[in-house]
Design a protein around this motif. Structure first.
Motif, mmCIF file in Angstrom:
data_model
loop_
_atom_site.group_PDB
_atom_site.id
_atom_site.type_symbol
_atom_site.label_atom_id
_atom_site.label_comp_id
_atom_site.label_asym_id
_atom_site.label_seq_id
_atom_site.Cartn_x
_atom_site.Cartn_y
_atom_site.Cartn_z
ATOM 1 N N SER A 24 0.802 -1.220 0.000
ATOM 2 C CA SER A 24 0.000 0.000 0.000
ATOM 3 C C SER A 24 0.835 1.270 0.000
ATOM 4 C CB SER A 24 -0.960 0.023 1.209
ATOM 5 O OG SER A 24 -1.847 -1.062 1.152
ATOM 6 N N LEU A 25 2.097 1.199 -0.447
ATOM 7 C CA LEU A 25 2.935 2.387 -0.526
ATOM 8 C C LEU A 25 3.132 2.765 -1.981
ATOM 9 C CD1 LEU A 25 5.789 1.538 2.018
ATOM 10 C CD2 LEU A 25 3.703 2.861 2.424
ATOM 11 N N TYR A 51 1.042 7.407 1.064
ATOM 12 C CA TYR A 51 0.439 6.082 0.976
ATOM 13 C C TYR A 51 -0.446 6.021 -0.270
ATOM 14 C CZ TYR A 51 1.975 4.735 5.645
ATOM 15 O OH TYR A 51 2.733 4.401 6.727
ATOM 16 N N GLN A 52 -0.577 4.810 -0.821
ATOM 17 C CA GLN A 52 -1.282 4.637 -2.087
ATOM 18 C C GLN A 52 -2.719 5.150 -2.024
ATOM 19 O OE1 GLN A 52 -0.114 3.759 -4.954
ATOM 20 N NE2 GLN A 52 -2.084 3.863 -5.995
ATOM 21 N N GLN A 53 -3.399 4.956 -0.889
ATOM 22 C CA GLN A 53 -4.799 5.348 -0.810
ATOM 23 C C GLN A 53 -5.005 6.860 -0.885
ATOM 24 O OE1 GLN A 53 -3.090 3.605 1.470
ATOM 25 N NE2 GLN A 53 -3.788 3.963 3.584
#
Length: 238
Positions: A24-25, A51-53
């Motif tokens: 998730s990075l 962070y990806q989100q």
């Protein structure tokens, strides 16, 4: 060239590319190449990342980009400045004013000396109590210039004369203060203008009546200069 990913994960053929995400990075900026160090100084920051989100949030991306730009600016300033003039080299013309105070106090713990100037009333216990108004002597405190401050620093920090005190050691110390502009070393020919007389642990130096000589005399008189504990040093001006 070794990447941060290779340092963290070890040699591998499955290191994610710059467009992949792991755990998730966002690794687009995380797996950056570590710059080759030719000067011994880090020249590029390890950038901040999201962070990806949160990667699709333009405001956060702008914040991260600005933060990295500012951080890189600070690092570049320190790197470029240090390569040109290390902060510890206080004799440089680039080190002056408040920066000189910050450097000398922070690195060497030697703040700029303040010299008290005023009229003395007499020997200890030679004046009756309560006969002079508070502050009636009218003394003042005088700060020294950058030039004198650097000479003051060199008096305490110069190691080229060794650690064994001798008449020559004291003579060179005094000549360096009197003739070493901005704390630099002096031409050995100036030693002929410093005359010493030694008697019972008292060293008296006679030097020409110059502006640095006046400050050296005042600094020694007010015990602002560190001298070998075995002796006392005073200065007479021609």
């Amino acid at each position: 060239m070794i990447t941060i990913a290779q340092r963290l994960l070890g040699p591998t053929n499955s290191v994610p590319t710059n467009t992949q995400a792991t755990n998730s990075l966002t690794v687009r900026e995380f797996f950056v190449d570590i710059p080759t160090q030719t000067s011994g100084l880090l020249e590029q920051i390890i950038p901040m990342y999201l962070y990806q989100q949160y990667a699709d949030d333009s405001d956060l991306q702008a914040f991260v980009s600005t933060f990295n730009t500012l951080a890189q600016g600070y690092l570049s300033w320190f790197t470029d400045f240090y390569q040109a003039t290390p902060l510890g080299v206080y004799t440089s013309a680039n080190i002056s004013g408040a920066l000189l105070d910050w450097t000398a106090t922070g690195i060497y713990n030697l703040p700029r000396p303040i010299i008290p100037v005023g009229s003395a009333q007499g020997e200890w216990d030679s004046t009756d109590w309560n006969t002079i108004a508070w502050g009636g002597l009218g003394g003042q405190l005088i700060g020294v210039s950058d030039d004198i401050y650097k000479r003051f620093l060199t008096w305490h920090l110069y190691r080229g004369d060794g650690f064994q005190m001798s008449a020559q050691w004291v003579k060179r110390r005094i000549a360096r203060f009197a003739y070493g502009i901005n704390g630099s070393d002096f031409d050995i020919g100036f030693l002929q203008y410093v005359n010493l007389s030694i008697s019972a642990g008292r060293i008296s130096a006679t030097i020409p009546n110059t502006e640095p000589g006046k400050y050296l005399k005042a600094l020694l008189q007010n015990n602002l200069m560190v001298v070998p504990f075995q002796v006392s040093i005073s200065v007479n001006l021609l």
